[in-house]
Scaffold this motif. Structure first.
Motif, PDB file in Angstrom:
ATOM      1  N   PRO A 198      76.095  85.134 -33.233  1.00 58.16           N
ATOM      2  CA  PRO A 198      77.068  84.385 -34.112  1.00 58.16           C
ATOM      3  C   PRO A 198      78.441  84.403 -33.964  1.00 58.16           C
ATOM      4  N   ARG A 199      79.172  85.331 -33.698  1.00 61.65           N
ATOM      5  CA  ARG A 199      80.724  85.570 -33.499  1.00 61.65           C
ATOM      6  C   ARG A 199      80.958  84.616 -32.344  1.00 61.65           C
ATOM      7  N   LEU A 200      80.444  84.685 -31.279  1.00 63.08           N
ATOM      8  CA  LEU A 200      80.748  83.999 -30.286  1.00 63.08           C
ATOM      9  C   LEU A 200      80.424  82.392 -30.524  1.00 63.08           C
ATOM     10  N   ALA A 201      79.682  82.150 -31.269  1.00 63.78           N
ATOM     11  CA  ALA A 201      79.053  80.614 -31.490  1.00 63.78           C
ATOM     12  C   ALA A 201      80.415  80.012 -32.495  1.00 63.78           C
ATOM     13  N   ARG A 202      80.896  80.735 -33.129  1.00 63.45           N
ATOM     14  CA  ARG A 202      82.158  80.188 -34.308  1.00 63.45           C
ATOM     15  C   ARG A 202      83.239  79.805 -33.185  1.00 63.45           C
ATOM     16  N   ASP A 203      83.380  80.053 -31.973  1.00 64.25           N
ATOM     17  CA  ASP A 203      84.648  79.651 -31.145  1.00 64.25           C
ATOM     18  C   ASP A 203      84.154  78.832 -29.946  1.00 64.25           C
TER      19      ASP A 203
ATOM     20  N   LEU B 128      69.686  83.713 -33.333  1.00 57.03           N
ATOM     21  CA  LEU B 128      70.205  84.611 -32.224  1.00 57.03           C
ATOM     22  C   LEU B 128      71.073  85.815 -32.924  1.00 57.03           C
ATOM     23  N   GLU B 129      71.149  86.819 -32.252  1.00 55.44           N
ATOM     24  CA  GLU B 129      71.369  88.198 -33.009  1.00 55.44           C
ATOM     25  C   GLU B 129      72.643  88.697 -32.138  1.00 55.44           C
ATOM     26  N   ASP B 130      73.096  89.973 -32.588  1.00 54.26           N
ATOM     27  CA  ASP B 130      74.174  90.630 -31.900  1.00 54.26           C
ATOM     28  C   ASP B 130      75.405  90.001 -32.215  1.00 54.26           C
TER      29      ASP B 130
END
Length: 295
Positions: free
Chosen positions: A128-133, A123-125
């Motif tokens: 990855p940031r959203l997944a960490r939380d 997944l892009e954009d």
């Protein structure tokens, strides 16, 4: 210890497991998961070390009351409240001992964190940031949708739903959206995908490949036919001497592409309401409330 109905629970040595056994040095950090949905309980070994049910090593297993699970040096005796009585009756009648299993891709997704799903699907954009939380892949799906990234949100849901349920999900919603308003070639692709969900044998997978090729691997029917082919046992050309197993993320990509076409086809009701409907249909398929094919 009690695993709650409606949840997926992970067992292992690490403190990050839902049920942690730090004193069992033979147990993997994340050893196995229990999927206690659909009035059944399915064990999925998470692959780092063997899991045993009734002295037989298993990768995934529908559990029955009285089963003995061994992970590392720890043993559990299974007790299940509210189990589907038809499953109990089928187990009593089945002398082979084969209790079936969950969809293999869904079984893999059970043991994955949101970050792992994000990486697996590339997944892009902002994903990855959203997944960490996120505490789960389904939470990641909701955050992606809230950010307006419905395409990647649909990919996550198609992957966690699994190949056969995911393709059935896509076919159901494309039929609902377009009815007979797509071309004959797209209708043929859709029909081939539906046929595969009813009988996921290699012959139907090859029929789906032919339908996808005729559609140039485009459009909702063409993409769903491609998903069915990419869910078969072998995607190698007929002339290849060696079989090639499909990547387990390919089908979810195609299903999501078909559903993205459907969700953007109509602007009324608003896309967010359509997406909510799509996820409710996915949940109904996953729970067994909506049955689109015979298991």
């Amino acid at each position: 210890m009690v695993a709650q109905h409606g949840l997926v629970t992970r067992f292992g040595q690490t403190e990050w497991a839902d049920f942690s056994f730090p004193l069992d040095s033979s147990m993997a950090e994340f050893h196995f998961a229990l999927d206690c949905r659909e009035k059944r309980c399915v064990l999925q070994s998470l692959g780092a070390a063997p899991t045993w049910v009734n002295a037989a090593e298993v990768s995934q297993q529908l559990l029955m009351p009285g089963d003995a699970i061994r992970a590392g040096e720890t043993e559990f005796i299974v007790s299940i409240e509210g189990m589907d009585e038809s499953l109990l009756a089928a187990a009593d009648d089945d002398e082979s001992g084969d209790r079936g299993s969950t969809d293999p891709v869904a079984a893999i997704a059970i043991g994955m964190t949101a970050v792992e799903v994000c990486m697996r699907l590339e997944l892009e954009d902002d994903a990855p940031r959203l997944a960490r939380d996120c505490s789960s892949s389904l939470e990641l799906m909701q955050l992606l949708a809230a950010a307006g990234d419905y395409r990647q949100a649909l990919r996550v849901r198609a992957f966690t739903l699994g190949r056969r349920p995911g393709i059935a999900w896509g076919c159901h919603l494309v039929q609902e959206t377009f009815q007979d308003r797509i071309s004959d070639i797209q209708q043929a692709g859709l029909a081939a995908a539906v046929a595969w969900t009813h009988s996921p044998v290699q012959e139907n997978s090859l029929h789906a490949e032919a339908a996808a090729q005729r559609a140039d691997y485009e459009g909702p029917g063409g993409m769903l036919a491609a998903a069915a082919f990419w869910s078969g046992d072998n995607i190698a050309p007929a002339t290849s001497p060696q079989p090639v197993k499909p990547d387990d993320a390919l089908a979810s990509h195609a299903v999501a592409a078909a559903l993205a076409i459907a969700i953007y086809h109509h602007r009324t009701p608003p896309i967010e309401e359509q997406f909510k409907h799509y996820t409710m249909v996915a949940a109904a398929i996953e729970s067994g409330e909506l049955k689109l094919y015979d298991t």
